[in-house]
Design a protein around this motif. Sequence first.
Motif, mmCIF file in Angstrom:
data_model
loop_
_atom_site.group_PDB
_atom_site.id
_atom_site.type_symbol
_atom_site.label_atom_id
_atom_site.label_comp_id
_atom_site.label_asym_id
_atom_site.label_seq_id
_atom_site.Cartn_x
_atom_site.Cartn_y
_atom_site.Cartn_z
ATOM 1 N N PHE A 62 24.880 54.645 61.829
ATOM 2 C CA PHE A 62 26.194 54.384 62.341
ATOM 3 C C PHE A 62 26.809 54.661 63.889
ATOM 4 N N TRP A 63 26.192 53.925 64.823
ATOM 5 C CA TRP A 63 27.272 53.602 66.251
ATOM 6 C C TRP A 63 27.620 53.370 66.562
ATOM 7 N N ILE A 64 28.765 54.245 67.953
ATOM 8 C CA ILE A 64 29.386 53.367 68.297
ATOM 9 C C ILE A 64 29.486 53.394 70.413
ATOM 10 N N ASP A 65 29.193 52.285 70.883
ATOM 11 C CA ASP A 65 29.493 51.911 72.054
ATOM 12 C C ASP A 65 30.660 52.671 72.799
ATOM 13 N N THR A 66 30.426 53.887 73.538
ATOM 14 C CA THR A 66 31.448 54.678 74.463
ATOM 15 C C THR A 66 32.011 54.100 75.766
ATOM 16 N N GLU A 67 31.540 52.692 75.544
ATOM 17 C CA GLU A 67 31.374 51.865 77.269
ATOM 18 C C GLU A 67 31.836 52.860 78.336
ATOM 19 N N GLU A 68 32.905 53.197 79.150
ATOM 20 C CA GLU A 68 32.798 53.938 80.288
ATOM 21 C C GLU A 68 32.710 55.453 80.333
ATOM 22 N N ASP A 69 33.306 55.883 78.697
ATOM 23 C CA ASP A 69 33.441 57.282 78.108
ATOM 24 C C ASP A 69 31.839 58.061 77.893
ATOM 25 N N ALA A 70 31.737 59.423 77.884
ATOM 26 C CA ALA A 70 30.998 59.964 77.283
ATOM 27 C C ALA A 70 30.426 59.894 76.148
ATOM 28 N N PRO A 71 29.427 59.969 75.565
ATOM 29 C CA PRO A 71 29.781 60.117 73.889
ATOM 30 C C PRO A 71 30.145 60.680 72.953
ATOM 31 N N SER A 72 30.445 61.951 74.265
ATOM 32 C CA SER A 72 30.776 63.478 73.512
ATOM 33 C C SER A 72 32.194 63.033 73.157
ATOM 34 N N VAL A 73 33.110 62.116 73.512
ATOM 35 C CA VAL A 73 34.421 61.845 72.881
ATOM 36 C C VAL A 73 34.298 61.474 71.891
ATOM 37 N N VAL A 74 33.429 60.934 71.094
ATOM 38 C CA VAL A 74 33.832 60.854 69.756
ATOM 39 C C VAL A 74 33.680 62.247 68.788
ATOM 40 N N THR A 75 32.883 63.010 69.536
ATOM 41 C CA THR A 75 32.298 64.327 69.139
ATOM 42 C C THR A 75 33.818 65.461 68.979
ATOM 43 N N ARG A 76 34.220 65.213 70.222
ATOM 44 C CA ARG A 76 35.946 66.235 70.753
ATOM 45 C C ARG A 76 37.106 65.334 69.235
ATOM 46 N N MET A 77 37.284 64.642 69.654
ATOM 47 C CA MET A 77 37.529 63.405 68.206
ATOM 48 C C MET A 77 37.528 63.878 66.346
ATOM 49 N N THR A 78 35.934 63.864 66.551
ATOM 50 C CA THR A 78 36.372 63.837 65.251
ATOM 51 C C THR A 78 35.646 65.241 65.114
ATOM 52 N N GLY A 79 34.529 65.978 65.852
ATOM 53 C CA GLY A 79 34.320 67.175 65.046
ATOM 54 C C GLY A 79 32.802 67.085 64.280
ATOM 55 N N ILE A 80 32.014 65.828 63.990
ATOM 56 C CA ILE A 80 31.174 64.969 63.842
ATOM 57 C C ILE A 80 30.210 65.529 64.989
ATOM 58 N N GLN A 81 28.796 66.162 65.088
ATOM 59 C CA GLN A 81 27.655 66.376 66.081
ATOM 60 C C GLN A 81 26.935 64.645 65.752
ATOM 61 N N PRO A 82 26.785 64.108 66.719
ATOM 62 C CA PRO A 82 26.007 62.993 66.844
ATOM 63 C C PRO A 82 24.319 63.045 66.060
ATOM 64 N N SER A 83 23.578 62.475 65.303
ATOM 65 C CA SER A 83 22.116 62.653 65.280
ATOM 66 C C SER A 83 21.269 62.236 66.904
#
Length: 318
Positions: free
Chosen positions: A24-45
Amino acid sequence: YFQINDIIIMGLLKNRIIKMGCDFWIDTEEDAPSVVTRMTGIQPSWATTKGEIFRTRPHNAIPGKVIPGKFFKQNLWKLSGTTYFEKDDHLIPFKSIDMLEMIEKQKSSFQKIFRNYKYKCLLHFCYTNRHKLQFRIPPELWKRIAPYGLLVDFDLYLLSKSKKNNINRIKAGTEMGCTLYIETGKNDPGIVTEMTGISPTRIKRKGYPDIPYTELGTHPVFDEKNVWFYDTFDNRKASKYFDLVYQSNEILDLIESRLESFRKVFRRFKNSGLILHCSMGHYNFQFRIRPDMWKRIAKLNIPVDFYLYYISTPYFND
């Protein structure tokens, strides 16, 4: 990019075991990928930052390798799902369940993320050395994924021993098509035409000779079911990436033009569905189902089967 012991995986494949999985991947465009981790609490692989020096993905105890002069072009947040092995029987189920359960547990957070970023994808992968691959997406999976507006990609890899074979395959053409089938039980297939006003491209009647197969043999072959079919076909040059599922456009337009009638048909005759089939020359075959198409198919509440055939060549001796 999956670094696997060749001896182990080839041994599994010889026993008709297929390696599969879902990322599962998300392109966070101009934002750092860590924004997904901050909002979900899930660490990426795995995560990449635009402009960062390119490095290969680490695997187990093997660290990633830095490649000087090459840089990442995307801000990407990626989560790897469970890799599993399936027996290559008739219809193989592609599994997105662990990823879907994760999304559903954090539904409100992920819905905010999905609204903010255009490109988010469930990526299914499969490694096989079989010349024919058949798998099914059941109606329940179409309905579960549809609300999220996700891209759904499929990467299928044929593991071949011969480089000559691989090169030769790419030169081959590709034939694709879509079939709507409706098994009518004890009823004559003509009942579907009566209910919808649509004539089939072909039918099968129980107990009648199956002409194509009968002509090939020395004795008659009789059909075992009553089935109504509507077929479409398309020939094109081989390319690396196909929108295979768009072969269903003509049939979906047809169904939607008589939607209530077809819904009655599907409710009455449960063994109905779509088959997307493709004969290809590529040893790495990719296709994508976009959110608009996913939603169209989800509304029909029918399964979709994928029949993929690798074209054999004189060099194919593995």
